[in-house]
Scaffold this active site. Structure first.
Site, short mmCIF file in Angstrom:
data_model
loop_
_atom_site.label_atom_id
_atom_site.label_comp_id
_atom_site.label_asym_id
_atom_site.label_seq_id
_atom_site.Cartn_x
_atom_site.Cartn_y
_atom_site.Cartn_z
N GLU A 116 0.83 -1.23 0.00
CA GLU A 116 0.00 0.00 0.00
C GLU A 116 0.86 1.26 0.00
OE1 GLU A 116 -3.01 -0.31 -0.56
OE2 GLU A 116 -3.49 -2.34 0.11
C1 LIG Z 1 2.89 -9.68 0.35
C2 LIG Z 1 2.55 -8.58 -0.60
C3 LIG Z 1 1.23 -8.33 -0.92
C4 LIG Z 1 0.91 -7.35 -1.85
N1 LIG Z 1 -0.40 -7.20 -2.25
C5 LIG Z 1 -0.68 -6.36 -3.29
C6 LIG Z 1 -2.00 -6.30 -3.83
O1 LIG Z 1 -2.92 -6.96 -3.36
N2 LIG Z 1 -2.21 -5.47 -4.89
C7 LIG Z 1 -1.23 -4.73 -5.44
O2 LIG Z 1 -1.49 -4.03 -6.40
N3 LIG Z 1 0.04 -4.76 -4.94
C8 LIG Z 1 0.33 -5.56 -3.89
N4 LIG Z 1 1.61 -5.63 -3.39
C9 LIG Z 1 2.66 -4.84 -4.02
C10 LIG Z 1 3.15 -3.69 -3.16
O3 LIG Z 1 2.20 -2.68 -3.10
C11 LIG Z 1 4.50 -3.24 -3.75
O4 LIG Z 1 5.43 -4.26 -3.44
C12 LIG Z 1 4.95 -1.91 -3.21
O5 LIG Z 1 4.12 -0.87 -3.66
C13 LIG Z 1 6.40 -1.59 -3.59
O6 LIG Z 1 6.63 -1.79 -4.95
P1 LIG Z 1 7.88 -2.68 -5.42
O7 LIG Z 1 7.82 -3.97 -4.69
O8 LIG Z 1 7.87 -2.74 -6.89
O9 LIG Z 1 9.14 -1.92 -4.89
P2 LIG Z 1 9.84 -0.64 -5.58
O10 LIG Z 1 8.80 0.32 -6.02
O11 LIG Z 1 10.82 -1.11 -6.59
O12 LIG Z 1 10.60 -0.01 -4.34
C14 LIG Z 1 11.83 -0.55 -3.85
C15 LIG Z 1 12.43 0.45 -2.85
O13 LIG Z 1 12.69 1.70 -3.51
C16 LIG Z 1 12.02 2.75 -2.84
N5 LIG Z 1 11.52 3.70 -3.82
C17 LIG Z 1 10.90 3.44 -4.99
N6 LIG Z 1 10.56 4.57 -5.61
C18 LIG Z 1 10.93 5.57 -4.82
C19 LIG Z 1 10.83 6.99 -4.89
N7 LIG Z 1 10.23 7.60 -5.92
N8 LIG Z 1 11.34 7.72 -3.88
C20 LIG Z 1 11.91 7.14 -2.81
N9 LIG Z 1 12.03 5.80 -2.69
C21 LIG Z 1 11.54 5.03 -3.67
C22 LIG Z 1 10.88 2.10 -2.08
O14 LIG Z 1 10.48 2.88 -0.95
C23 LIG Z 1 11.48 0.77 -1.69
O15 LIG Z 1 12.20 0.90 -0.50
C24 LIG Z 1 1.93 -6.57 -2.42
C25 LIG Z 1 3.27 -6.79 -2.05
C26 LIG Z 1 3.58 -7.78 -1.16
C27 LIG Z 1 5.03 -8.02 -0.83
#
Ligand SMILES: Cc1cc2nc3c(=O)[nH]c(=O)nc-3n(C[C@H](O)[C@H](O)[C@H](O)COP(=O)(O)OP(=O)(O)OC[C@H]3O[C@@H](n4cnc5c(N)ncnc54)[C@H](O)[C@@H]3O)c2cc1C
Length: 616
Positions: A464
């Site tokens: 989220e």
């Molecule tokens: C168990 C689980 C359940 C989930 N359920 C859902 C679901 O039901 N529906 C859904 O749509 N998604 C879901 N997600 C996805 C979740 O919302 C994303 O994992 C999350 O938004 C982060 O995206 P990412 O994993 O691609 O990480 P990234 O976006 O690649 O981020 C990696 C790191 O970089 C940092 N970062 C990235 N961009 C920036 C920025 N602009 N400025 C500063 N820091 C930044 C982040 O804070 C993080 O620390 C789920 C994830 C998990 C692990």
């Protein structure tokens, strides 16, 4: 003889008995919830408004009684089994454990799925404060089982706000009835924090429907056998989409298309193509979702084209506060468990007792163990107070007939959403980790539930919107929004509490400390907003996460002061004395640290900003 053959007090038990004995308490304690709801937030006052006039205190009590009963009978006993359960994808389907079906059925039959929805939509139209409190009880008992309902409620709320009449009838109502479940399908492998990069496509089919192609990653609960149908709410781009988040639209993409009567009929072309295995929250299935493998994935546009992000934010704000509530519930569960354990576990003697033949003391007698419990109490109950306050603001906005009061409540919710999502989540990691520490080696073993609480908690700062994204939202957007109106309202609310608490001599030190800290927060916010203009946003937002954390600690300190004022002056009673002690502790340790962080931010130090990737 294994660990589980012994109780914490060293008495031999049949395997499992010791844990059952300790796990039987459902948290938060009922008295805690009653205190928060009826003393601190005065929920009964809401019942005097026409919007909630159907309910009285007796109804609210009965609903909470039912939540505790179901959590204790069905949710808590299933938590360890669900955590250990391995979901399997077989012929495109995923079977859930029978006991989960029973638990979810009991939840639906008791009316919890529709608790917060309008009566005209088939809901109970209960105050959100109460439905959130019930959610906390279920979340503390079994966060994974609760997630299936939480996602469905969020999806149905979104359709309540933005769906047309037909969509509300065919998709939302069956979710409120618990016949259909919902998901939120935003993330893709290459688009997590940056949802502007979504590549899922939707093209008009010429008959008012759309055909979707693409893949989603990390989608919770997108395939399972609990409901008759699954309603995925999917972000995708139309062919004429402008670049960025302004080009994202929202679609209903069901597992089954409906016949004319509204019953599930033909299978839609949306399939789970993989399962994601994870550290915690293992009881809720997580999927890779593929749309349009045969070109026939039917979707229905919600609202206007390219308006998907705004609509999804409606659900995300609710979901973000609910994540904070889930985090608080895990901290409460781990706190209660470690507290019971500490009272039961004899180990060592106080430094003053040099007699090796004297009886050992329970570990709760050691000040360092009490420190760990007090820190947990401050985090868990402070987080609880914060999320229930946000839910209460939602109720004020829904029930108020005064336009200015309604707008103020909405602005406050807006500014507090990143805080309510993040503070209980980040500090919940510390809190559940301390619960493990209280149990020592046993805490590190899956035979005891606190390691599960810790693993489950670890997700909350990620999903989220990560903590980093919430920090940017607060400092880059929310404190500036409406010319800083949200922040002004917050500072005014804190000032009003300071005025009320000034009358209580035993809170004089807390009043002085919060008064200083809130002035510092206002000053640092002004400096950082000015720095966004003078030095540019990249530099000024580099420590947005630290700002968010200090901001959150001040907000929680404010909620602790409200609790302490209610507790002060009560006749000698350990419950109230505990509130005053935890408030005192929080101010002396956590609030002090937050003020130090703000002092640092005020200097506009660029240590972090200056580091280049090559230096790391
Ligand atoms: C168990 C689980 C359940 C989930 N359920 C859902 C679901 O039901 N529906 C859904 O749509 N998604 C879901 N997600 C996805 C979740 O919302 C994303 O994992 C999350 O938004 C982060 O995206 P990412 O994993 O691609 O990480 P990234 O976006 O690649 O981020 C990696 C790191 O970089 C940092 N970062 C990235 N961009 C920036 C920025 N602009 N400025 C500063 N820091 C930044 C982040 O804070 C993080 O620390 C789920 C994830 C998990 C692990």
């Amino acid at each position: 003889m294994g660990y589980a053959d012994l109780s914490p007090s060293g008495v031999r038990f049949r395997k499992g008995i010791s844990m059952l004995a300790l796990a039987s308490a459902i948290s938060p304690r009922r008295r805690e919830l009653d205190f928060q709801l009826f003393d601190v937030l005065d929920v009964e006052k809401l019942l005097a408004t026409p919007h909630f006039a159907e309910h009285d205190r007796a109804t609210l009590d009965a609903i909470l009684d039912t939540a505790y009963e179901l959590a204790s009978d069905f949710f808590a006993p299933l938590a360890a089994e669900l955590d250990a359960f391995e979901y399997r994808l077989e012929n495109g389907s995923i079977a859930t454990p029978e006991r989960l079906k029973t638990a979810v059925r009991a939840y639906i039959d008791a009316g919890f799925m529709g608790a917060s929805f309008l009566a005209e939509d088939g809901g109970l139209q209960l105050p959100s404060t109460l439905s959130s409190a019930a959610g906390l009880v279920f979340g503390a008992a079994n966060g994974s089982a609760n997630s299936y309902a939480f996602l469905t409620i969020g999806a149905a709320h979104l359709l309540a706000a933005f769906g047309n009449d037909e969509q509300r009838e065919r998709w939302m109502k069956p979710m409120i009835e618990g016949r259909f479940f919902g998901t939120m399908a935003l993330s893709e492998a290459q688009a997590g924090s940056a949802l502007a990069e979504v590549q899922t496509k939707a093209v008009p089919a010429g008959d008012g429907t759309y055909r979707l192609t693409g893949n989603k990653m990390w989608i919770s609960a997108a395939e399972h056998d609990l409901p008759e149908n699954i309603v995925n709410l999917v972000l995708a781009k139309l062919p004429d989409a402008p670049p960025g988040v302004k080009g994202i639209s929202l679609f209903i993409v069901p597992k089954y298309l409906l016949d004319e009567r509204g019953d599930p009929a033909q299978r839609n072309d949306v399939v789970v193509t993989g399962l994601n295995h994870k550290l915690g929250q293992r009881g809720v299935v997580n999927t890779v979702l593929t749309f349009g493998e045969t070109g026939e994935c039917v979707g229905y546009l919600v609202g206007k084209p390219h308006d998907g992000m705004r609509q999804m934010f409606h659900m995300m704000n609710e979901a973000r506060i609910a994540v904070g509530a889930g985090a608080a519930s895990l901290s409460l569960a781990a706190y209660e468990y470690s507290l019971q354990y500490a009272k039961d576990r004899p180990q060592g003697r106080l430094p003053s007792d040099k007699n090796p033949l004297s009886p050992q003391v329970a570990i709760v007698e050691h000040p360092d163990v009490r420190r760990m419990l007090l820190q947990q109490k401050a985090i868990a109950e402070g987080g609880l107070a914060l999320v229930l306050y946000c839910a209460h603001l939602v109720d004020v906005a829904a029930a108020s007939t005064d336009e200015a009061e309604r707008r103020d409540a909405e602005l406050l919710v807006d500014v507090l959403t990143p805080v309510a999502k993040t503070w209980p989540s980040e500090h919940g990691i510390e809190s559940t980790s301390l619960a493990i520490q209280v149990l020592g080696g046993y805490g590190y073993s899956p035979e005891y539930p606190v390691e599960r609480h810790f693993r489950d908690q670890r997700l909350n700062p990620i999903h989220e919107g990560t903590t980093g994204i919430q920090g940017l939202d607060l400092l880059g957007r929310k404190v500036r929004m409406a010319d800083g109106a949200g922040l002004k309202l917050l500072l005014a609310a804190i000032a009003a509490e300071l005025d009320a608490s000034r009358a209580i001599p035993e809170l004089a030190e807390e009043v002085a400390r919060l008064s200083e800290a809130s002035q510092l927060l206002a000053e640092v916010t002004r400096a950082l907003l000015q720095a966004q203009i003078d030095l540019g946003p990249d530099r000024a937002l580099a420590e947005a996460t630290a700002y968010l954390d200090a901001f959150g600690t001040i907000v929680v300190a404010w909620r602790w002061l409200v609790m302490a004022r209610r507790a002060a002056g009560e006749p000698a009673d350990d419950f109230y004395a505990g509130k005053l002690a935890a408030c005192r502790y929080f101010y002396r340790y956590d609030l002090r640290a937050a003020s130090a962080t703000l002092e640092h931010l005020k200097t506009l130090d660029d240590t972090i900003f200056r580091v280049t990737p090559a230096m790391l």
